[in-house]
Design a protein around this motif. Structure first.
Motif, PDB file in Angstrom:
ATOM      1  N   SER A  78      10.603  10.191  -5.584  1.00 43.28           N
ATOM      2  CA  SER A  78       9.959   8.870  -5.632  1.00 43.28           C
ATOM      3  C   SER A  78       9.570   8.451  -4.224  1.00 43.28           C
ATOM      4  N   LEU A  79       8.784   7.403  -4.161  1.00 47.31           N
ATOM      5  CA  LEU A  79       8.341   6.910  -2.858  1.00 47.31           C
ATOM      6  C   LEU A  79       9.521   6.441  -2.006  1.00 47.31           C
ATOM      7  N   ILE A  80      10.480   5.754  -2.646  1.00 45.55           N
ATOM      8  CA  ILE A  80      11.626   5.265  -1.882  1.00 45.55           C
ATOM      9  C   ILE A  80      12.476   6.417  -1.362  1.00 45.55           C
ATOM     10  N   ASN A  81      12.626   7.473  -2.161  1.00 43.01           N
ATOM     11  CA  ASN A  81      13.416   8.625  -1.703  1.00 43.01           C
ATOM     12  C   ASN A  81      12.734   9.351  -0.555  1.00 43.01           C
ATOM     13  N   LEU A  82      11.408   9.360  -0.560  1.00 46.96           N
ATOM     14  CA  LEU A  82      10.649  10.103   0.441  1.00 46.96           C
ATOM     15  C   LEU A  82      10.474   9.346   1.756  1.00 46.96           C
ATOM     16  N   THR A  83      10.393   8.024   1.665  1.00 43.41           N
ATOM     17  CA  THR A  83      10.100   7.235   2.873  1.00 43.41           C
ATOM     18  C   THR A  83      11.225   6.286   3.288  1.00 43.41           C
ATOM     19  N   GLY A  84      12.145   6.003   2.357  1.00 43.39           N
ATOM     20  CA  GLY A  84      13.202   5.033   2.647  1.00 43.39           C
ATOM     21  C   GLY A  84      12.776   3.590   2.492  1.00 43.39           C
ATOM     22  N   ASN A  85      11.523   3.364   2.054  1.00 41.42           N
ATOM     23  CA  ASN A  85      10.998   2.001   1.917  1.00 41.42           C
ATOM     24  C   ASN A  85      10.984   1.551   0.460  1.00 41.42           C
ATOM     25  N   VAL A  86      11.274   0.256   0.256  1.00 43.48           N
ATOM     26  CA  VAL A  86      11.113  -0.354  -1.067  1.00 43.48           C
ATOM     27  C   VAL A  86       9.685  -0.884  -1.161  1.00 43.48           C
ATOM     28  N   TYR A  87       9.046  -0.666  -2.320  1.00 43.10           N
ATOM     29  CA  TYR A  87       7.623  -1.001  -2.456  1.00 43.10           C
ATOM     30  C   TYR A  87       7.396  -2.114  -3.471  1.00 43.10           C
ATOM     31  N   ASN A  88       6.355  -2.913  -3.205  1.00 43.54           N
ATOM     32  CA  ASN A  88       5.887  -3.924  -4.150  1.00 43.54           C
ATOM     33  C   ASN A  88       4.982  -3.229  -5.159  1.00 43.54           C
ATOM     34  N   ILE A  89       5.419  -3.137  -6.402  1.00 43.95           N
ATOM     35  CA  ILE A  89       4.712  -2.356  -7.414  1.00 43.95           C
ATOM     36  C   ILE A  89       3.351  -2.961  -7.739  1.00 43.95           C
ATOM     37  N   ASP A  90       3.267  -4.292  -7.814  1.00 36.69           N
ATOM     38  CA  ASP A  90       1.981  -4.938  -8.122  1.00 36.69           C
ATOM     39  C   ASP A  90       0.969  -4.709  -6.996  1.00 36.69           C
TER      40      ASP A  90
END
Length: 243
Positions: A147-159
């Motif tokens: 997932s994006l969080i696993n790859l970058t360490g960042n939490v993302y705004n889905i909208d």
């Protein structure tokens, strides 16, 4: 742009397809959900994701401008829009695993299901289903998923991610409508997973064989150089690229 948000649904593709038979649906109408009870992928595979942690949506697109033999350019266009979006979010080492799975290095982070509507041997519209693993950290029994969080360490705004992706879909569909087929195809092939590398494949009978991916044909078949120096084309039902 019209966005229909649902808490849970069996499949956003199924919902949007039904909606398009009941009313006039405009381009880039989106159906987004927090959870899919029956998410689907290519060739009947299932797509499972945690509630509220991932981007799961379908988008309606009029593709009546395309010739029947140009159907694979829809896949190309969608894949490039996803790549452009994820690059902006600093997701590393992005590849397209034929036909349109999106990988970071060798981990799958995005799946696509495109369902075309055909009328009198002409394209009418496409329902484009996209699932991106965003903020989910655990993928039990799915060793090739990330997932994006696993790859970058960042939490993302889905909208926010959705809006950005729709913007890039519009951009690449404009390139397609302008007839820039070679530009799209060459860019797609630049990201093709395991291109020019010895790879292992499985055919429809379950037999394993080796080959080297060269390119894709205009119709979307994978062109593979076999051990006997023969270049052979395979369609999606005939071959599976193993990791």
């Amino acid at each position: 742009m019209r966005i229909i948000k649902l808490n849970a649904i069996n499949s956003t593709n199924t919902f949007l397809k039904k909606l398009s038979t009941e009313e006039t649906v405009v381009d880039y109408t989106v159906v987004q959900t927090n959870y899919q009870t029956n998410g689907r992928g290519q060739m009947g595979t299932s797509w499972s994701a945690n509630t509220g942690e991932n981007l799961m949506f379908s988008v309606f697109k009029d593709v009546s401008f395309l010739g029947f033999d140009q159907h694979f350019y829809i896949s190309i266009t969608v894949a490039l829009a996803i790549i452009k979006t994820l690059k902006a979010y600093k997701v590393p080492k992005l590849y397209i695993k034929w036909p349109n799975d999106i990988l970071s290095e060798n981990k799958k982070i995005c799946g696509v299901l495109i369902e075309n509507s055909i009328k009198k041997n002409n394209f009418k519209d496409s329902i484009i289903g996209i699932g991106i693993n965003v903020n989910q950290t655990n993928f039990e029994n799915l060793p090739q998923a990330s997932s994006l969080i696993n790859l970058t360490g960042n939490v993302y705004n889905i909208d926010e991610l959705l809006i950005h992706l729709i913007k890039n879909l519009k951009y690449y569909f404009t390139v397609l409508e302008n007839g820039n087929y070679e530009e799209l195809k060459s860019t797609y092939e630049k990201y093709l997973f395991r291109k020019k590398k010895p790879s292992t494949f499985k055919d429809i009978e379950g037999n394993m064989f080796s080959g080297i991916i060269q390119s894709v044909s205009q119709s979307g078949n994978l062109q593979v150089l076999l051990e006997d120096a023969v270049l052979k084309e395979f369609n999606l039902k005939e071959i599976k690229l193993l990791y």
